[in-house]
Design a protein around this motif. Structure first.
Motif, PDB file in Angstrom:
ATOM      1  N   MET A   1      -5.189   1.192  -2.085  1.00 14.98           N
ATOM      2  CA  MET A   1      -4.298   1.999  -1.261  1.00 14.98           C
ATOM      3  C   MET A   1      -4.101   3.363  -1.910  1.00 14.98           C
ATOM      4  N   SER A   2      -3.703   4.337  -1.108  1.00 15.96           N
ATOM      5  CA  SER A   2      -3.571   5.710  -1.580  1.00 15.96           C
ATOM      6  C   SER A   2      -2.456   5.902  -2.582  1.00 15.96           C
ATOM      7  N   LEU A   3      -1.568   4.927  -2.759  1.00 12.01           N
ATOM      8  CA  LEU A   3      -0.460   5.053  -3.699  1.00 12.01           C
ATOM      9  C   LEU A   3      -0.818   4.574  -5.097  1.00 12.01           C
ATOM     10  N   LYS A   4      -2.032   4.102  -5.273  1.00 14.37           N
ATOM     11  CA  LYS A   4      -2.423   3.592  -6.582  1.00 14.37           C
ATOM     12  C   LYS A   4      -2.374   4.714  -7.624  1.00 14.37           C
ATOM     13  N   GLY A   5      -1.636   4.452  -8.696  1.00 13.51           N
ATOM     14  CA  GLY A   5      -1.513   5.435  -9.768  1.00 13.51           C
ATOM     15  C   GLY A   5      -0.500   6.523  -9.522  1.00 13.51           C
ATOM     16  N   LYS A   6       0.117   6.550  -8.357  1.00 12.71           N
ATOM     17  CA  LYS A   6       1.110   7.581  -8.063  1.00 12.71           C
ATOM     18  C   LYS A   6       2.421   7.266  -8.785  1.00 12.71           C
ATOM     19  N   LYS A   7       3.071   8.302  -9.263  1.00 12.39           N
ATOM     20  CA  LYS A   7       4.361   8.160  -9.934  1.00 12.39           C
ATOM     21  C   LYS A   7       5.462   8.485  -8.928  1.00 12.39           C
ATOM     22  N   ILE A   8       6.267   7.479  -8.586  1.00 12.80           N
ATOM     23  CA  ILE A   8       7.261   7.617  -7.529  1.00 12.80           C
ATOM     24  C   ILE A   8       8.651   7.395  -8.091  1.00 12.80           C
ATOM     25  N   ILE A   9       9.552   8.344  -7.835  1.00 12.32           N
ATOM     26  CA  ILE A   9      10.972   8.151  -8.126  1.00 12.32           C
ATOM     27  C   ILE A   9      11.644   7.637  -6.861  1.00 12.32           C
ATOM     28  N   VAL A  10      12.344   6.519  -6.963  1.00  9.15           N
ATOM     29  CA  VAL A  10      13.149   5.996  -5.861  1.00  9.15           C
ATOM     30  C   VAL A  10      14.608   6.162  -6.263  1.00  9.15           C
ATOM     31  N   ALA A  11      15.340   6.966  -5.512  1.00 12.96           N
ATOM     32  CA  ALA A  11      16.735   7.287  -5.832  1.00 12.96           C
ATOM     33  C   ALA A  11      17.630   6.717  -4.746  1.00 12.96           C
ATOM     34  N   ALA A  12      18.439   5.722  -5.111  1.00 13.93           N
ATOM     35  CA  ALA A  12      19.320   5.069  -4.141  1.00 13.93           C
ATOM     36  C   ALA A  12      20.738   5.604  -4.272  1.00 13.93           C
ATOM     37  N   THR A  13      21.384   5.834  -3.126  1.00 20.60           N
ATOM     38  CA  THR A  13      22.760   6.331  -3.113  1.00 20.60           C
ATOM     39  C   THR A  13      23.644   5.338  -2.368  1.00 20.60           C
ATOM     40  N   GLY A  14      24.934   5.653  -2.259  1.00 16.11           N
ATOM     41  CA  GLY A  14      25.931   4.692  -1.801  1.00 16.11           C
ATOM     42  C   GLY A  14      25.915   4.374  -0.324  1.00 16.11           C
ATOM     43  N   SER A  15      25.093   3.428   0.059  1.00 13.87           N
ATOM     44  CA  SER A  15      25.005   2.953   1.437  1.00 13.87           C
ATOM     45  C   SER A  15      24.654   1.475   1.403  1.00 13.87           C
ATOM     46  N   ILE A  16      25.150   0.729   2.386  1.00 15.05           N
ATOM     47  CA  ILE A  16      24.843  -0.695   2.447  1.00 15.05           C
ATOM     48  C   ILE A  16      23.341  -0.939   2.528  1.00 15.05           C
ATOM     49  N   ALA A  17      22.603   0.060   3.052  1.00 16.75           N
ATOM     50  CA  ALA A  17      21.148  -0.088   3.172  1.00 16.75           C
ATOM     51  C   ALA A  17      20.465  -0.188   1.807  1.00 16.75           C
ATOM     52  N   ALA A  18      21.196   0.087   0.730  1.00 12.31           N
ATOM     53  CA  ALA A  18      20.614  -0.028  -0.609  1.00 12.31           C
ATOM     54  C   ALA A  18      20.142  -1.449  -0.917  1.00 12.31           C
ATOM     55  N   TYR A  19      20.673  -2.448  -0.196  1.00 15.45           N
ATOM     56  CA  TYR A  19      20.235  -3.823  -0.464  1.00 15.45           C
ATOM     57  C   TYR A  19      18.745  -4.009  -0.160  1.00 15.45           C
ATOM     58  N   LYS A  20      18.152  -3.088   0.611  1.00 16.94           N
ATOM     59  CA  LYS A  20      16.722  -3.185   0.944  1.00 16.94           C
ATOM     60  C   LYS A  20      15.817  -2.549  -0.114  1.00 16.94           C
ATOM     61  N   ILE A  21      16.400  -1.842  -1.059  1.00 12.45           N
ATOM     62  CA  ILE A  21      15.597  -1.060  -1.995  1.00 12.45           C
ATOM     63  C   ILE A  21      14.776  -1.917  -2.955  1.00 12.45           C
ATOM     64  N   PRO A  22      15.269  -3.068  -3.457  1.00 11.80           N
ATOM     65  CA  PRO A  22      14.377  -3.895  -4.286  1.00 11.80           C
ATOM     66  C   PRO A  22      13.085  -4.279  -3.564  1.00 11.80           C
ATOM     67  N   HIS A  23      13.187  -4.555  -2.273  1.00  9.57           N
ATOM     68  CA  HIS A  23      11.983  -4.885  -1.492  1.00  9.57           C
ATOM     69  C   HIS A  23      11.059  -3.677  -1.392  1.00  9.57           C
ATOM     70  N   PHE A  24      11.640  -2.488  -1.162  1.00 14.06           N
ATOM     71  CA  PHE A  24      10.836  -1.268  -1.077  1.00 14.06           C
ATOM     72  C   PHE A  24      10.127  -0.986  -2.400  1.00 14.06           C
ATOM     73  N   VAL A  25      10.856  -1.151  -3.505  1.00 21.00           N
ATOM     74  CA  VAL A  25      10.261  -0.921  -4.829  1.00 21.00           C
ATOM     75  C   VAL A  25       9.123  -1.906  -5.075  1.00 21.00           C
ATOM     76  N   ARG A  26       9.337  -3.156  -4.694  1.00 18.33           N
ATOM     77  CA  ARG A  26       8.290  -4.164  -4.888  1.00 18.33           C
ATOM     78  C   ARG A  26       7.040  -3.807  -4.082  1.00 18.33           C
ATOM     79  N   LEU A  27       7.218  -3.304  -2.848  1.00 16.86           N
ATOM     80  CA  LEU A  27       6.072  -2.885  -2.025  1.00 16.86           C
ATOM     81  C   LEU A  27       5.311  -1.745  -2.707  1.00 16.86           C
ATOM     82  N   LEU A  28       6.038  -0.789  -3.279  1.00 16.53           N
ATOM     83  CA  LEU A  28       5.393   0.331  -3.966  1.00 16.53           C
ATOM     84  C   LEU A  28       4.600  -0.157  -5.168  1.00 16.53           C
ATOM     85  N   VAL A  29       5.195  -1.057  -5.946  1.00 17.82           N
ATOM     86  CA  VAL A  29       4.516  -1.578  -7.139  1.00 17.82           C
ATOM     87  C   VAL A  29       3.263  -2.360  -6.736  1.00 17.82           C
ATOM     88  N   LYS A  30       3.363  -3.159  -5.686  1.00 18.38           N
ATOM     89  CA  LYS A  30       2.193  -3.912  -5.204  1.00 18.38           C
ATOM     90  C   LYS A  30       1.091  -2.970  -4.732  1.00 18.38           C
TER      91      LYS A  30
END
Length: 403
Positions: free
Chosen positions: A1-30
């Motif tokens: 995938m095109s994200l291989k080797g890319k350095k990504i900062i994921v910055a989470a702020t105060g919203s209930i939607a933050a509970y989805k961020i571990p899943h998003f981070v896992r997708l990026l790492v995969k």
């Protein structure tokens, strides 16, 4: 995938939607990305730093300094290939729009030279509030990319706009950004921006009102298309965002001429957006000129004509774009410049157009190329204007290469 080797900062702020961020981070790492997570203090109330550290494989950073360690926000901004602020609360959106800096997310955002993606998350009424929409417009005008909010069920129980984009959708939009064809990859470009100052004495100068915003937007658009850019900038021009841009600061027209000519032989693309002074004082006083009752006469001499000089040495594989700021007989004068200086394209600005020219966040231009009818673009942000100019230039290059 095109994200291989890319350095990504994921910055989470105060919203209930933050509970989805571990899943998003896992997708990026995969997908092969290296991920560094940042959290605001309020975000830590919605999502576990331990969970995020586990899925990212890196310690989560929650402050610029934690007492014993300084988390270098400048270094982080240089490290990343992309920064994703998700979820971006209404509060953080307002901070980003107004340059406030009271936490690590804002500090890294203001230091980032990489593309920044913002995923708003808020309730429907907050989303539709005029202040929210105004802040959205401002962060987009700064060159940020929006990961659009989606329609759906909200934490309040309402159904409507404001829901953060799903992690899978954010991953797809990031992947698309990095896989987009970059037609200028491997090409070198020179862009000039801003005014020049021609000194009268040590404290006074002849100048103009250019801010360099258009030139900076062009440099950023060229890097997005894959080019390596040398931005030659006059006084007061703010540093651009984006990797691949080297900025050379100059003061006078002669300084700019020398900086451009030093790199012209290797440049595939030369875009001269600077408002270069046509005249300079023949001599500069060594001390401050004192006021007198008899007035002051200045003898002026012409400055170096950078566009004409490049037109004389331009090679068939090089593309030369000039700018023309006119107040009268605009098309006629721009056409003379196109033909007389051997340019491939002239970008015409008319001071008669409201919202165009010096100092504005918007611009309205007409593109002139040899053998073609002029193309007038609508009034739009300077970022969108720059992208349209570069797209048109690429079309010209392609047409010439296929003849």
């Amino acid at each position: 995938m095109s994200l291989k080797g890319k350095k990504i900062i994921v910055a989470a702020t105060g919203s209930i939607a933050a509970y989805k961020i571990p899943h998003f981070v896992r997708l990026l790492v995969k997908a092969g990305a290296e991920v560094q997570v940042l959290l605001t203090a309020s975000a830590a109330g919605f999502v576990s730093p331990l969970a995020l550290s586990t899925v990212s494989g890196r310690p989560v950073l929650a402050d610029v300094a934690d007492g014993a360690t300084w988390n270098n926000h400048v270094a982080l901004g240089l490290w990343a290939d992309a920064m994703v602020i998700a979820p971006c609360s209404t509060n953080t959106l307002g901070k980003l729009a107004n340059g406030l800096c009271d936490n690590i997310v804002c500090a890294v955002y203001l230091s980032a030279r990489c593309p920044v993606f913002i995923a708003p998350a808020m309730d429907e009424d907050m989303w539709h509030h005029p202040s929210t929409q105004a802040n959205m417009g401002r962060v987009q005008a700064y060159g940020n990319h929006i990961l659009p909010s989606e329609y759906g069920e909200l934490a309040s129980g309402l159904v409507g706009m404001g829901r953060m984009a799903e992690p899978e959708h954010m991953l797809q939009m990031l992947a698309k950004f990095f896989t987009t064809d970059r037609p200028l990859k491997g090409k070198k470009a020179i862009v000039t921006a801003g005014p020049t100052y021609e000194r009268i004495d040590p404290v006074r100068f002849i100048g103009n009102f250019s801010t360099g915003k258009m030139g900076v937007a062009l440099a950023e658009a060229l890097t997005e298309a894959g080019a390596e850019v040398n931005l030659v900038a006059g006084p007061g021009v703010q540093a651009p965002h984006g990797k691949g841009i080297t900025m050379t600061a100059v003061e006078s027209a002669h300084d700019m001429y020398e900086a451009v000519m030093a790199h012209a032989a290797d440049a595939h693309i030369m875009v001269l957006a600077a408002a270069v002074a046509d005249y300079r004082p023949e001599t500069m006083a060594t001390g401050k000129i004192k006021k007198s009752d008899t007035g002051l006469t200045l003898t002026l001499t012409k400055t170096d004509d950078i566009l004409a000089s490049l037109g004389k040495i331009k090679q068939p594989w090089q593309t030369l774009v000039g700018f023309a700021l006119e107040t009268d007989n605009e098309l006629e004068n721009a056409a003379k410049k196109l033909n007389g200086k051997n340019a491939d394209m002239i970008v015409l600005n008319s001071l008669r157009d409201a919202g165009a020219g010096f100092g504005h966040e918007t611009n309205k231009v007409t593109l002139l190329t040899a053998g073609q009818e002029p193309v007038t673009l609508p009034l739009q942000s300077k970022r969108d204007t720059a992208k349209a100019i570069i797209d048109h230039m690429i079309q010209i290059r392609h047409a010439e290469e296929t003849v």
